[in-house]
Motif scaffolding. Structure first.
Motif, mmCIF file in Angstrom:
data_model
loop_
_atom_site.group_PDB
_atom_site.id
_atom_site.type_symbol
_atom_site.label_atom_id
_atom_site.label_comp_id
_atom_site.label_asym_id
_atom_site.label_seq_id
_atom_site.Cartn_x
_atom_site.Cartn_y
_atom_site.Cartn_z
ATOM 1 N N THR A 175 3.882 -9.170 4.461
ATOM 2 C CA THR A 175 2.906 -8.093 4.377
ATOM 3 C C THR A 175 1.494 -8.612 4.574
ATOM 4 O O THR A 175 0.543 -7.879 4.428
ATOM 5 N N MET A 182 -0.334 -1.994 8.884
ATOM 6 C CA MET A 182 -1.668 -1.378 8.834
ATOM 7 C C MET A 182 -1.605 -0.006 9.484
ATOM 8 O O MET A 182 -2.202 0.963 8.997
ATOM 9 N N GLN A 185 -0.138 2.541 7.258
ATOM 10 C CA GLN A 185 -1.120 2.971 6.257
ATOM 11 C C GLN A 185 -2.036 4.047 6.839
ATOM 12 O O GLN A 185 -2.325 5.057 6.182
ATOM 13 N N PHE A 188 -0.210 7.338 7.334
ATOM 14 C CA PHE A 188 0.036 7.993 6.042
ATOM 15 C C PHE A 188 -1.208 8.742 5.574
ATOM 16 O O PHE A 188 -1.134 9.911 5.185
ATOM 17 N N GLN A 195 -3.581 7.570 -0.089
ATOM 18 C CA GLN A 195 -3.609 6.164 0.306
ATOM 19 C C GLN A 195 -2.276 5.472 0.048
ATOM 20 O O GLN A 195 -1.641 5.708 -0.978
ATOM 21 N N LEU A 196 -1.916 4.606 0.974
ATOM 22 C CA LEU A 196 -0.670 3.842 0.892
ATOM 23 C C LEU A 196 -1.010 2.358 1.022
ATOM 24 O O LEU A 196 -1.799 1.980 1.875
ATOM 25 N N TYR A 197 -0.401 1.513 0.194
ATOM 26 C CA TYR A 197 -0.697 0.077 0.207
ATOM 27 C C TYR A 197 0.578 -0.763 0.189
ATOM 28 O O TYR A 197 1.606 -0.341 -0.352
ATOM 29 N N ASP A 199 0.107 -4.200 -0.796
ATOM 30 C CA ASP A 199 -0.373 -5.480 -1.321
ATOM 31 C C ASP A 199 0.108 -5.831 -2.724
ATOM 32 O O ASP A 199 -0.437 -6.720 -3.352
#
Lengths: 205, 403
Positions: A175, A182, A185, A188, A195-197, A199
């Motif tokens: 990731t 990216m 993200q 989305f 927001q989508l992550y 990390d």
């Protein structure tokens, strides 16, 4: 599920959303019996293979690469709701997908899907699993939680900020700076305005 | 092989203590001294060669500041010397020491078992691809680049029937009559001076490396000047006519003279083999260099890199050797089908160092002592930095969309 705090009083984060009512009869166990809460500064959330649902600890485990790490500098009360396999079960509920768990404070809702059982760093496998996780996360929120809260006159968007997290095993190092993730993200946030992550961590306000 | 270099206070090189193995690589930010260390190694190996060939007396480079004005100047690193500079190279045949402004050589009196062909391949190598007939341009380059340019000319002539680049099915042909290079693709032909930057950068590196490794495999003799030939003949005659020496001693001395005039190893030092190349081509080029290195047990490869793909590719080669070592015969042939032996790197044959000016420790090995593979390092942490910036911007973008 081991409890981090023995006090079983319903936290404000749950009562604000009337979650016990909203998600009544959606699963094997109700919100009031399934939740756990903590206000420590660091928490490690993970998919417990033995229990079959999401759990957490305030001590860093050996398998930290598979954990979702929570930082809580203000020592707010954070609630853990294990969804898949606990609060949200039953074919009619989960049709469309359900994600593993939710972290909730009075101001924030964080939905998490663990894909830490993925052992292959094959590019196509990762993207496929990421897309599946997105389906699960979105259906859980938009198909189950949000409408059921709305039915109880609780508008989630007015009360909280909401974000979504997909957790892969950090040891796979897949990731890091991955342009297609990216792009997921961006898709989305443009499609759903949330927001989508990828990390593996969140810092609560 | 297994030579030891210690450097303190030499330009960008702060404090370094390393061993050179069959494959040695350096990673790190720009300006951290990777090329400087590679140049020092090249310089000492050349010095070892010429001293063992008796082309110079031991004292020659100890005098008149020649360490700085001749040796360091060849690679344009003479300005890095300061009053605190300390450099020690412990080679197989000699130890070299620069300390307190004084350079000294210690002869270890070891038997010579051959001569090294040393090739330093600079990052600015693409200039030799575009400098057809522009010898004046090349004369402006450091001396080491001129040497590389000369070998590129030799390599072009050597591959008279053409040279296959290790990627994209490309072929290089040299029109010696017109001193023109051509790149042939599947359905096109282009002059080298008009080819892509990746081809201009990788062709000289690949063709020279392969040319020299073939020469080493063929045990080519060192080209001697007339004066050197006369000296050699005279020395041979002195040995043979010396009645105080037994026949076996004469044999041994003649053999030593022979070794001192025959190349038996390629010391290939390459700056950034990945330059201007797509990741897949980086893999093919690196395989080509490793394969050339494997063509003789004594060959060595030293390279600097910024590419995370290089590290992943090297790890794959180490993995291949580990799997092969633990395999039965049937498995060995299956492993060889995936990664032939010539591309495998044994973990005892690799050293990898990260140089970082800003860190508390300037030079660290990045080899995991347990696994023998290159472990997580600064190149990967750059990805974390990239994602941090991306996610920060993403938050702003998300907030703007949800207004």
């Amino acid at each position: 599920m081991p409890r981090l705090l023995q006090n079983n009083d319903l936290p404000t984060a749950i009562t604000n959303l009337r979650l016990c009512t909203a998600l009544r009869n959606c699963g094997a166990i109700g919100v009031a019996d399934a939740f756990d809460k903590s206000s420590v500064e660091h928490l490690y959330v993970y998919d417990d293979q033995d229990l079959g649902y999401t759990d957490w600890n305030d001590i860093e485990p050996d398998f930290v690469s598979k954990c979702f790490m929570v930082t809580n500098p203000s020592n707010n009360t954070i609630v853990l709701l294990p969804l898949d396999g606990r609060i949200l079960t039953g074919n009619s509920i989960i049709a469309g997908g359900v994600c593993d768990g939710m972290l909730l404070t009075e101001k924030e809702m964080c939905l998490i899907e663990f894909k830490t059982n993925v052992t292959s760093s094959n590019y196509q496998t990762i993207i496929q699993r990421a897309n599946k996780a997105i389906e699960q996360l979105w259906h859980t929120f938009d198909g189950i939680i949000k409408p059921k809260c709305n039915n109880n006159d609780r508008n989630v968007d007015h009360l909280l900020s909401v974000d979504f997290h997909i957790v892969f095993d950090k040891d796979l190092e897949i990731t890091t700076a991955n342009s297609e993730l990216m792009d997921l993200q961006i898709q989305f946030v443009e499609d759903y305005k949330y927001q989508l992550y990828f990390d593996n961590e969140k810092r609560f306000q | 092989m297994n030579e030891h270099l210690t450097v303190k206070s030499f330009g960008p090189v702060k404090d370094l203590d390393i061993m050179f193995k069959k494959v040695t690589l350096f990673i790190g930010d720009q300006g951290t001294g990777k090329s400087c260390v590679a140049k020092l190694f090249s310089m000492f190996k050349w010095l070892e060669k010429v001293l063992s060939q008796k082309k110079y007396k031991l004292s020659y480079f100890e005098q008149y500041n020649r360490f700085k004005t001749k040796l360091c100047a060849y690679h344009s690193i003479e300005s890095f010397i300061d009053e605190n500079s300390y450099i020690k190279f412990e080679g197989n045949l000699y130890d070299f020491l620069y300390e307190n402004g004084v350079f000294s050589v210690i002869d270890k009196s070891q038997d010579i078992n051959g001569i090294s062909k040393i090739m330093y391949i600079p990052a600015e190598r693409s200039i030799v691809s575009v400098a057809e007939n522009k010898s004046k341009l090349l004369k402006e380059l450091p001396a080491s680049s001129e040497t590389f340019s000369d070998e590129f000319v030799n390599a072009k002539k050597f591959f008279q029937s053409g040279y296959n680049l290790p990627f994209e099915g490309l072929r290089f042909e040299y029109d010696s009559l017109n001193d023109t290079g051509w790149i042939h693709g599947a359905d096109y032909k282009v002059r080298l001076i008009n080819a892509s930057s990746g081809i201009q950068s990788s062709l000289p590196m690949c063709i020279v490396s392969e040319y020299l490794s073939v020469k080493i495999s063929d045990k080519e003799e060192v080209k001697l000047s007339k004066e050197e030939k006369d000296k050699l003949e005279k020395r041979v005659a002195e040995i043979m006519q010396n009645e105080e020496l037994s026949n076996s001693i004469k044999d041994m001395m003649i053999r030593q003279l022979s070794y001192a005039n025959r190349y038996n190893r390629l010391i290939n030092i390459v700056e950034e083999p990945e330059l201007n190349l797509f990741p897949r081509s980086q893999m093919e080029v690196l395989k080509s260099l490793i394969s050339n290195n494997a063509s003789s047990d004594e060959n060595m490869l030293v390279f600097t890199t910024h590419s995370p793909y290089s590290l992943a590719i090297i790890n794959t080669m180490i993995m291949g050797a580990k799997a092969y070592a633990n395999a039965n015969d049937e498995q060995k042939s299956q492993i060889e089908a995936i990664l032939p032996l010539k591309y495998q790197i044994k973990k005892e044959d690799i050293a990898a160092y990260r140089l970082a000016s800003s860190d508390a420790v300037y030079c660290q090995t990045v080899i995991n002592p347990k696994t023998g593979l290159i472990s997580k390092n600064e190149l990967d942490s750059a990805s974390d930095d990239i994602m941090r910036v991306f996610n920060s911007l993403y938050q702003y973008y998300a907030k703007a969309l949800t207004k």
